[in-house]
Scaffold this motif. Sequence first.
Motif: not given
Length: 306
Positions: A43-47, A84-90
């Motif tokens: 899953t591509c989210d902040c978790s 490619d998930f933008y982890i900085e947004s988390c």
Amino acid sequence: MQANLSALRYLKLAHNEIIVIDDVVFSSLPSLTFLDLSNNPFTCDCSNAGFIQWAKNNKQTQVVNTHQYVCSFPADKRGTLLLDFYIESCWDDVSFIFFISSTCLVLLTLLTCLVGHFKREHLVYTFQLFLAFLYDTRRRKKIDPHQFDAFVSYSTHDEEWIYKEMLPVLEGEQGWRLCLHHRDFQPGKPIIENITDAIYGSRKTICVISRHYLQSEWCSNEIQMASFRLFDEQKDVLILLFLEEIPPHHLSPYYRMRKLLKKRTYLSWPKAAQHPGVFWQNVQRALQTGDALIENTDLLPRPTVC
């Protein structure tokens, strides 16, 4: 994490149903050098932000084909690459929230300190008005008769004059029931409640004003409370008695006192030195005045000498 795999070097978990990986688990695998997580429905989210950051930055463990890991969740991210998930947004969201919260807290603290320092009297006055409002609401429901004819608000520095001059005449000769804080306040009750009970439990309030009176915090509270009752009920409930001559420029810091003096006639003890009998007759007249509504009238007829 509980398996004590401190010597494990090679770990292959391909073709499983791993969705989220807690990056903390790798701290329990200090010897890990090879990791295969291919073909898992990530899953591509902040978790997964912690794992993504770990996979990019760690120097010890080789994560096989990390650049090919594909996202399966959420639906709008399906088919995109995990890296490619933008982890900085988390981190940005959390840090921004902390920044806003801490900024608001600092500003609120500064504002509270400034208001407390420069507007302390206004805050106290507002609190007293609130207490007086609650008290007046309860009193109107009970409709109790007044216990005293007048509450005498004075400074302790002027207590000798109260005992030698006022009490013998007003209580002894004229028979008025006076409320004095040193004698009639209920022990153990908060001072603000005692003041409120005394003012609203008396038909009128006599303010014996002197320089010491103006400098007293509690006297200031009493006249402010009495002023609120005057404003609230619009009745003849306040008598101003000046114990000494105070030049107008000395009253400049006392806004509420100056405002009262512009609208109400006051009694002056120094000007009555030659005719004290007339002075006490005027006090008696003021106490005898009923509770009729005030319509821009003075407490006593002018001039302001007795």
